[in-house]
Design an enzyme around this catalytic site. Structure first.
Site, PDB file in Angstrom:
ATOM      1  N   LYS A 122       0.828  -1.216   0.000  1.00  0.00           N
ATOM      2  CA  LYS A 122       0.000   0.000   0.000  1.00  0.00           C
ATOM      3  C   LYS A 122       0.854   1.254   0.000  1.00  0.00           C
ATOM      4  CE  LYS A 122      -4.490  -1.496   1.505  1.00  0.00           C
ATOM      5  NZ  LYS A 122      -5.641  -1.297   2.380  1.00  0.00           N
ATOM      6  N   LYS A 204      -4.268 -11.266  -6.588  1.00  0.00           N
ATOM      7  CA  LYS A 204      -5.576 -11.484  -5.947  1.00  0.00           C
ATOM      8  C   LYS A 204      -6.634 -10.557  -6.554  1.00  0.00           C
ATOM      9  CE  LYS A 204      -5.831  -8.376  -2.004  1.00  0.00           C
ATOM     10  NZ  LYS A 204      -6.189  -8.114  -0.663  1.00  0.00           N
ATOM     11  N   LYS A 207     -10.822  -4.824  -5.492  1.00  0.00           N
ATOM     12  CA  LYS A 207     -11.640  -3.767  -6.110  1.00  0.00           C
ATOM     13  C   LYS A 207     -10.798  -2.579  -6.545  1.00  0.00           C
ATOM     14  CE  LYS A 207     -13.302  -3.317  -1.577  1.00  0.00           C
ATOM     15  NZ  LYS A 207     -14.358  -3.728  -0.751  1.00  0.00           N
TER      16      LYS A 207
HETATM   17  P1  TYM Z   1     -10.575  -6.498   3.519  1.00  0.00           P
HETATM   18  O1  TYM Z   1     -11.616  -5.473   3.751  1.00  0.00           O
HETATM   19  O2  TYM Z   1      -9.490  -6.179   2.536  1.00  0.00           O
HETATM   20  O3  TYM Z   1     -11.217  -7.865   3.079  1.00  0.00           O
HETATM   21  C1  TYM Z   1     -12.269  -8.465   3.827  1.00  0.00           C
HETATM   22  C2  TYM Z   1     -12.120  -9.973   3.793  1.00  0.00           C
HETATM   23  O4  TYM Z   1     -12.107 -10.456   2.456  1.00  0.00           O
HETATM   24  C3  TYM Z   1     -10.977 -11.307   2.262  1.00  0.00           C
HETATM   25  N1  TYM Z   1     -10.531 -11.164   0.871  1.00  0.00           N
HETATM   26  C4  TYM Z   1     -10.356 -12.185   0.027  1.00  0.00           C
HETATM   27  N2  TYM Z   1     -10.517 -13.500   0.186  1.00  0.00           N
HETATM   28  C5  TYM Z   1     -10.269 -14.290  -0.887  1.00  0.00           C
HETATM   29  N3  TYM Z   1      -9.861 -13.824  -2.093  1.00  0.00           N
HETATM   30  C6  TYM Z   1      -9.685 -12.494  -2.298  1.00  0.00           C
HETATM   31  N4  TYM Z   1      -9.311 -12.049  -3.489  1.00  0.00           N
HETATM   32  C7  TYM Z   1      -9.935 -11.609  -1.204  1.00  0.00           C
HETATM   33  N5  TYM Z   1      -9.875 -10.271  -1.059  1.00  0.00           N
HETATM   34  C8  TYM Z   1     -10.236 -10.017   0.216  1.00  0.00           C
HETATM   35  C9  TYM Z   1      -9.937 -10.776   3.242  1.00  0.00           C
HETATM   36  O5  TYM Z   1      -8.972 -11.769   3.542  1.00  0.00           O
HETATM   37  C10 TYM Z   1     -10.794 -10.433   4.434  1.00  0.00           C
HETATM   38  O6  TYM Z   1     -11.044 -11.564   5.238  1.00  0.00           O
HETATM   39  N6  TYM Z   1      -7.640  -5.896   7.505  1.00  0.00           N
HETATM   40  C11 TYM Z   1      -8.870  -6.499   7.011  1.00  0.00           C
HETATM   41  C12 TYM Z   1     -10.104  -6.048   7.756  1.00  0.00           C
HETATM   42  C13 TYM Z   1     -10.027  -6.219   9.231  1.00  0.00           C
HETATM   43  C14 TYM Z   1     -10.171  -7.428   9.937  1.00  0.00           C
HETATM   44  C15 TYM Z   1     -10.049  -7.076  11.324  1.00  0.00           C
HETATM   45  C16 TYM Z   1     -10.378  -8.753   9.560  1.00  0.00           C
HETATM   46  C17 TYM Z   1      -9.829  -5.218  10.128  1.00  0.00           C
HETATM   47  N7  TYM Z   1      -9.856  -5.735  11.390  1.00  0.00           N
HETATM   48  C18 TYM Z   1     -10.108  -8.037  12.299  1.00  0.00           C
HETATM   49  C19 TYM Z   1     -10.456  -9.706  10.557  1.00  0.00           C
HETATM   50  C20 TYM Z   1     -10.320  -9.351  11.912  1.00  0.00           C
HETATM   51  C21 TYM Z   1      -9.045  -6.112   5.561  1.00  0.00           C
HETATM   52  O7  TYM Z   1      -8.517  -5.134   5.104  1.00  0.00           O
HETATM   53  O8  TYM Z   1      -9.929  -6.914   4.907  1.00  0.00           O
END
Ligand code: TYM
Length: 340
Positions: A122, A204, A207
């Site tokens: 990032k 991966k 969006k």
């Molecule tokens: P975020 O918002 O990027 O994504 C949310 C969830 O979607 C999963 N994910 C995917 N899984 C499979 N294939 C993909 N291409 C893909 N893209 C996204 C992510 O692994 C995630 O589970 N830091 C986290 C949000 C967060 C969080 C937490 C998660 C903040 N605090 C505490 C768990 C526990 C994030 O940015 O996810």
């Protein structure tokens, strides 16, 4: 809505997960995470959050951000989260996360944070705004989880390193101050934990991809979904077969497996003798059909802002009460003066 009770069933394990409100969720978010959250609601005490504080690490237009946060909240409910069964809330409504995050940041090493691959990615992507929040983001994520003493964290593969850090922080706090936090386990699905871009299946699905054809959004209509799958990058082979070097086909087979429940052998025999064109169309149709109920439910929910507000207000109150007990205990452990 019935008056909710913050008391949780102490015989059930606690689950926490979060998602950023940075726009309509992708098929990756859905298959890697959200789709698995709903079925856990009966067996566990589930706490799910729209993590808006995390999303603020990238510059956002305030009005759009506010609107997207509410839309994403509605979308979570449309994906099957039940605000009566689970605590479903918006992160910034519970200040205990940020408070615990400060305490935990004093148990986290600078070097640990510099090793986080998402920080590296990032900060390369936004070189003009490598802010401190982007750097300490994983500490806030650890606080999200530890402030509820969560046992399990359902996530996709890309969050594994952050979860590992949360575990290390919990262990370190416990060693320094005495037993306090549950050391959480990741809960990663066997299939779908890393859905790839449809245009570059080595990356991966995200969006933030510049190419809109790379990513399925879960509110895309059927025609759009089918069109994007038809354009998906594959290979020069013709056989629908899960094999090394066939990243594009492997990704489509994984997606098809997630939405139909069929395993790879079943998919191979279903499409034996058929070309990639037939296969891509079948994947597109299966995905669009499985997302249809989400689109329908979302349209209903987003039209009822009062209901949504009632749900996220109630969720925030329950989240606050639950986390307050844990935060108070952690505050005492580190030596803050008690005033209650
Ligand atoms: P975020 O918002 O990027 O994504 C949310 C969830 O979607 C999963 N994910 C995917 N899984 C499979 N294939 C993909 N291409 C893909 N893209 C996204 C992510 O692994 C995630 O589970 N830091 C986290 C949000 C967060 C969080 C937490 C998660 C903040 N605090 C505490 C768990 C526990 C994030 O940015 O996810």
């Amino acid at each position: 809505m019935a008056e909710s009770n913050e008391a949780i069933n102490t015989t059930k394990k606690v689950i926490f997960s979060g998602i950023q409100p940075t726009g309509v969720f992708t098929l990756g978010n859905y298959l890697g995470a959200i789709k698995n959250w709903g079925p856990l609601q009966d067996e566990y005490n589930c706490i799910y959050s729209i993590v808006d504080e995390h999303a603020l690490t990238v510059k956002r237009d305030p009005a759009t951000f506010r609107k997207q946060t509410i839309e994403c909240y509605a979308l979570l409910l449309a994906c099957g989260l039940d605000p009566e069964k689970s605590i479903v809330f918006i992160q910034s409504h519970n200040p205990n996360h940020a408070q615990l995050s400060w305490i935990l940041s004093c148990c986290t090493q600078f070097g640990e944070l510099t090793r986080m691959t998402q920080f590296k990615d990032k900060s390369q992507k936004h070189p003009d705004d490598v802010n401190a929040g982007l750097f300490t983001y994983p500490v806030l994520m650890a606080a999200d989880i530890l402030v509820y003493n969560a046992d399990l964290v359902p996530i996709g593969e890309d969050q594994k390193q952050h979860l590992e850090l949360a575990r290390n922080i919990a262990v370190r706090f416990n060693q320094r101050y005495g037993d306090m936090f549950t050391v959480p386990d990741a809960y990663i699905p066997k299939t779908g934990a890393r859905i790839k871009s449809l245009q570059d299946p080595t990356k991966k699905m995200s969006k933030s991809d510049d190419n809109p054809n790379a990513c399925i959004l879960i509110l895309d209509d059927k025609d759009t979904i089918i069109r994007k799958f038809k354009r998906a990058v594959t290979d020069s082979d013709t056989e629908v077969r899960y094999a090394e070097g066939k990243d594009g086909i492997n990704n489509l087979m994984t997606i098809y497996s997630c939405v139909t429940g069929k395993n790879m052998d079943e998919i191979e025999s279903e499409f034996s003798g058929k070309g990639y064109g037939d296969f891509k169309l079948a994947v597109g149709e299966a995905v669009a059909d499985s997302l249809e109920p989400v689109r329908t439910e979302y349209a209903k929910l987003i039209a009822d802002k009062a209901y949504l507000k009632q749900c996220y207000t109630d969720g925030a109150q329950r989240a606050f009460r639950l986390s307050n007990k844990i935060l108070t205990k952690a505050s005492r452990k580190v030596g803050f003066v008690d005033y209650r």
